[in-house]
Design a protein around this motif. Sequence first.
Motif, PDB file in Angstrom:
ATOM      1  N   TYR A 214      12.763   5.402  -1.534  1.00  0.00           N
ATOM      2  CA  TYR A 214      11.751   5.774  -0.541  1.00  0.00           C
ATOM      3  C   TYR A 214      10.496   4.932  -0.710  1.00  0.00           C
ATOM      4  CZ  TYR A 214       8.529   8.756   2.129  1.00  0.00           C
ATOM      5  OH  TYR A 214       7.608   9.221   3.029  1.00  0.00           O
ATOM      6  N   ASP A 218       9.083   2.165   1.807  1.00  0.00           N
ATOM      7  CA  ASP A 218       7.728   2.271   2.343  1.00  0.00           C
ATOM      8  C   ASP A 218       6.981   0.945   2.159  1.00  0.00           C
ATOM      9  OD1 ASP A 218       5.615   3.647   3.557  1.00  0.00           O
ATOM     10  OD2 ASP A 218       4.782   4.273   1.630  1.00  0.00           O
ATOM     11  N   ALA A 226       1.214   0.222   0.905  1.00  0.00           N
ATOM     12  CA  ALA A 226       2.164   1.069   0.180  1.00  0.00           C
ATOM     13  C   ALA A 226       2.457   0.555  -1.222  1.00  0.00           C
ATOM     14  CB  ALA A 226       3.482   1.183   0.957  1.00  0.00           C
ATOM     15  N   ARG A 377       4.759  12.250   6.461  1.00  0.00           N
ATOM     16  CA  ARG A 377       5.131  11.745   5.134  1.00  0.00           C
ATOM     17  C   ARG A 377       5.592  12.890   4.245  1.00  0.00           C
ATOM     18  NH1 ARG A 377       4.126   7.064   2.118  1.00  0.00           N
ATOM     19  NH2 ARG A 377       4.154   7.380  -0.142  1.00  0.00           N
TER      20      ARG A 377
END
Length: 593
Positions: A214, A218, A226, A377
Amino acid sequence: MPHAAAASPARIDPRTFLWLLVALAVATMNAPAEIWETIRHLRVPDTDDAMRLAEVRDLLGGQGWYDNVQLRFQPPDGVPSHWSRLVDAPIAGLILALTPLAGRALATGLTAALWPALLFGLYGFVLYRGARGLFGPRAGVLALLAATQTFGVTVQFTPGRVDHHAVQILAILGLGLCMIRGGLRAGLVGGGLAALSLAVGLEGLPYVALGALYLAGDWILRGRPALPAFLGFGLGLGLAAPALFAAQTAPGLWGTTYCDALSPPWLWLAAGGLGTALAAAGPGGRLGSAWGRLALAALCGAGLLGGFALAFPLCLGGPFPGMTPLVRDHWLLTVNEMSSVPTFIARGQWEALVFYPVLAIASLCAAWSAWRGPERRAWSVFALFLWPGLVLGYVQFRGIYVASGLVPLVAGAVIDRALRLAADRAVPARRRWAAAGLSASLVSTVWMAPVVLGVTLAPDVRTAPDPSGALACSGPAGVAALAALPPGTVLAPIFMGPSILLRTPHAVVAAPYHRAIPGLTAAIEGLGGTEADLRRSVAAFGVDYLVACPSRPGDDIRGAPAFATRLARGETSSDWLAPVAVPGVLKVWRVTR
């Protein structure tokens, strides 16, 4: 003189009322009798809890920190445990702290009752802070309230539950909240919690891997904004995992591959995560397109997974290498935590199904909110962890353990929204009722109704053994009768092994652990086969006592009633087995050679 205005009736503040509900729910989570039985008689819910306490007792008795061999399990060599000393240590410390006040025996019982309560307090604190920060104070309180009603959570914090699953729930919950928050500091903490989860047990490995993917994804999509969270996670995991590994593993075993515990294969993956994060911060920081970042991540991932396959092929087949079909069929697949939903249904174990609906509905809610709602998110991270738990839990019941810890976060937010809609009369009644129904469906206790209905309407479909029979044999009262016999090696049903180790001075041949294949094989063949099979098992391990649980005989692996079963029923006898009279339900024989 005008009449004084009538005083308005006093009203309790809604938030105070919710906190009172939480206090009441926490106070009634566990029956006082269960708590007292744990304190006074060391009642534990599961074989793993008994084995954990046996390990802790050996540690307190002088066994070395790095020496995790249970010497009374398949003597004389013993069986090395794959469990973490990081869980043993605080339990042992609590026993030591209480011993001067209560004595060792009572201190152990108090610790068995207090440790899960302390962990639940920490879980509740993290849960409340997380839900409050994301959805507001009322949602935080409602999440706490939902946690007290979520069976997948409460079973891991019940008195006597000293196994490691509660610690893993805490670690993965913390990891998820750190991923939502983002930033370098949260990433570092999340990576450290991921490492702790792996050090405690590999059940959290899928969630750690998904968390890494993840954060990497991102970074691929958003680039520099990120990067801090991804870099922090890689640093936290890559640095903490080897440190925790070294803290609990003897230096002589640092190069030994274990597929069921933190060891070189999983350290390789942790180091690969660190390397990928550093590559993202270094050369990856100059990549201006998502395609370039994807190519870098794919290159790192291919090297990481290819190296794992080449260096550690043994672990590609899962955590149970070397398990024979006999042991798999007659032990592993009969254990509740390894059972699937179809298996529960086929056995008529309706009570197990109460865990799944709330997990399924929470997964759907998280996925929908991640697609359409605010705080996308947060909801995407919830969905990321909930769905694998649901899928894994369908195949193996233990798959729901970690994921259930996130259900109250979803429930708190959904119930809070339903209360807002209920107070808004401009909202159509149909929508308000739908929100109320969805909120109720996220409360595990609501699903007890269909379970009770199934048990009532179809009692004859149950084929699973009655758990009360096993408890009568392996509980404190049943095993206490064996403690009075002179110490020796015991061949008993597999599920009794940990309780015998905890409550008696005897050694055991078998206990429900996959590193002990010879003992499992001996118990399955000896207690489920012919007299010759039993003699072979007895001779192989130098058995002094044969123990049978009449209500839970072994599987008849030869197609006819096993010799040990007929022996327990009084249908046969043998000149090399002398009956030993003991109080209680157990049948015991001394081997005369």
